[in-house]
Design a protein around this motif. Structure first.
Motif, PDB file in Angstrom:
ATOM      1  N   SER A  31       0.815  -1.315  -0.002  1.00  0.00           N
ATOM      2  CA  SER A  31      -0.076  -0.112  -0.010  1.00  0.00           C
ATOM      3  C   SER A  31       0.904   1.289  -0.079  1.00  0.00           C
ATOM      4  N   SER A  32       1.756   1.345  -0.826  1.00  0.00           N
ATOM      5  CA  SER A  32       2.915   2.420  -0.979  1.00  0.00           C
ATOM      6  C   SER A  32       2.707   3.005  -2.129  1.00  0.00           C
ATOM      7  N   ALA A  33       3.179   4.517  -2.127  1.00  0.00           N
ATOM      8  CA  ALA A  33       3.154   5.089  -3.501  1.00  0.00           C
ATOM      9  C   ALA A  33       4.614   5.460  -3.655  1.00  0.00           C
ATOM     10  N   MET A  34       5.046   5.652  -5.083  1.00  0.00           N
ATOM     11  CA  MET A  34       6.504   6.151  -5.264  1.00  0.00           C
ATOM     12  C   MET A  34       6.213   7.071  -6.610  1.00  0.00           C
ATOM     13  N   GLY A  35       7.173   7.710  -6.422  1.00  0.00           N
ATOM     14  CA  GLY A  35       7.279   9.027  -7.437  1.00  0.00           C
ATOM     15  C   GLY A  35       8.466   9.448  -7.528  1.00  0.00           C
ATOM     16  N   TRP A  36       8.759  10.502  -8.432  1.00  0.00           N
ATOM     17  CA  TRP A  36      10.082  11.285  -8.894  1.00  0.00           C
ATOM     18  C   TRP A  36       9.622  12.703  -8.620  1.00  0.00           C
ATOM     19  N   TYR A  37      10.580  13.448  -8.058  1.00  0.00           N
ATOM     20  CA  TYR A  37      10.504  14.635  -7.688  1.00  0.00           C
ATOM     21  C   TYR A  37      12.066  15.340  -8.382  1.00  0.00           C
ATOM     22  N   ARG A  38      12.054  16.804  -8.596  1.00  0.00           N
ATOM     23  CA  ARG A  38      13.204  17.435  -9.018  1.00  0.00           C
ATOM     24  C   ARG A  38      13.315  18.546  -8.509  1.00  0.00           C
ATOM     25  N   GLN A  39      14.707  19.020  -8.398  1.00  0.00           N
ATOM     26  CA  GLN A  39      14.936  20.224  -7.792  1.00  0.00           C
ATOM     27  C   GLN A  39      16.351  20.886  -8.517  1.00  0.00           C
ATOM     28  N   VAL A  40      16.093  22.140  -8.488  1.00  0.00           N
ATOM     29  CA  VAL A  40      17.358  23.023  -8.812  1.00  0.00           C
ATOM     30  C   VAL A  40      17.776  24.161  -7.735  1.00  0.00           C
ATOM     31  N   ALA A  49       6.211  13.204 -10.973  1.00  0.00           N
ATOM     32  CA  ALA A  49       5.385  12.237 -11.354  1.00  0.00           C
ATOM     33  C   ALA A  49       5.297  11.343 -10.038  1.00  0.00           C
ATOM     34  N   ARG A  50       4.033  10.573  -9.977  1.00  0.00           N
ATOM     35  CA  ARG A  50       3.864   9.746  -8.686  1.00  0.00           C
ATOM     36  C   ARG A  50       3.024   8.551  -9.350  1.00  0.00           C
ATOM     37  N   VAL A  51       3.026   7.480  -8.617  1.00  0.00           N
ATOM     38  CA  VAL A  51       2.186   6.261  -8.948  1.00  0.00           C
ATOM     39  C   VAL A  51       1.752   5.592  -7.643  1.00  0.00           C
ATOM     40  N   SER A  52       0.347   5.502  -7.785  1.00  0.00           N
ATOM     41  CA  SER A  52       0.100   4.877  -6.169  1.00  0.00           C
ATOM     42  C   SER A  52       0.014   3.414  -6.351  1.00  0.00           C
ATOM     43  N   SER A  53      -0.284   2.956  -5.378  1.00  0.00           N
ATOM     44  CA  SER A  53      -0.365   1.437  -4.730  1.00  0.00           C
ATOM     45  C   SER A  53      -1.210   0.704  -5.912  1.00  0.00           C
ATOM     46  N   VAL A  54      -2.239   1.124  -6.259  1.00  0.00           N
ATOM     47  CA  VAL A  54      -3.201   0.692  -7.308  1.00  0.00           C
ATOM     48  C   VAL A  54      -2.872   1.095  -8.841  1.00  0.00           C
ATOM     49  N   GLY A  55      -1.796   1.831  -9.082  1.00  0.00           N
ATOM     50  CA  GLY A  55      -1.461   2.031 -10.418  1.00  0.00           C
ATOM     51  C   GLY A  55      -1.945   3.396 -10.967  1.00  0.00           C
ATOM     52  N   ARG A  71       5.710   1.484 -12.847  1.00  0.00           N
ATOM     53  CA  ARG A  71       6.174   0.594 -11.388  1.00  0.00           C
ATOM     54  C   ARG A  71       6.235  -0.620 -11.809  1.00  0.00           C
ATOM     55  N   ASP A  72       7.306  -1.387 -11.362  1.00  0.00           N
ATOM     56  CA  ASP A  72       7.237  -2.895 -11.463  1.00  0.00           C
ATOM     57  C   ASP A  72       7.273  -3.330  -9.827  1.00  0.00           C
ATOM     58  N   THR A  73       6.232  -3.763  -9.483  1.00  0.00           N
ATOM     59  CA  THR A  73       6.116  -4.355  -8.004  1.00  0.00           C
ATOM     60  C   THR A  73       7.084  -5.470  -7.804  1.00  0.00           C
TER      61      THR A  73
END
Length: 115
Positions: A31-40, A49-55, A71-73
């Motif tokens: 039940s986790s979410a994963m994502g990408w963030y960026r910073q300058v 971008a982010r993807v939830s546990s259900v896609g 995401r490849d769980t």
């Protein structure tokens, strides 16, 4: 505790493509979410971008239609496919993992878009 390791950053010309990868290890919850963030430098870290546990996925307008998160769980991997890259996409990109108990970050990978 979840550990994240990003790879795939580099130098690319405007209009080019790049694929970032993030390998997760440790106590990963379904039940986790994963994502990408960026910073300058001098700016706050922002969601890419982010993807939830259900896609389900979420993108800001600045990258919508150009970036795709997947995401490849089974492999505990998350990817960011970036196309039509612009100089303003130049930043350090960070992988993020979030569940009810933890919020983890990778060390970041530099993406530079320049001719």
């Amino acid at each position: 505790q979840v550990q994240l390791v990003e790879s795939g950053g580099g130098l690319v010309q405007p209009g080019g493509s790049l694929r970032l990868s993030c390998a997760a290890s440790g106590s990963i919850l379904r039940s986790s979410a994963m994502g990408w963030y960026r910073q300058v430098p001098g700016k706050e870290r922002e969601l890419v971008a982010r993807v939830s546990s259900v896609g389900s996925t979420d993108y800001p307008d600045s990258v919508k239609g150009r970036f795709t998160i997947s995401r490849d769980t089974a492999k505990n991997m998350v990817y960011l496919q970036m196309t039509s890259l612009k100089p303003e996409d130049t930043a350090v990109y960070y992988c993020n993992y979030r569940d009810i108990l933890s919020n983890s970050w990778g060390q970041g990978t530099q993406v530079t878009v320049s001719s």
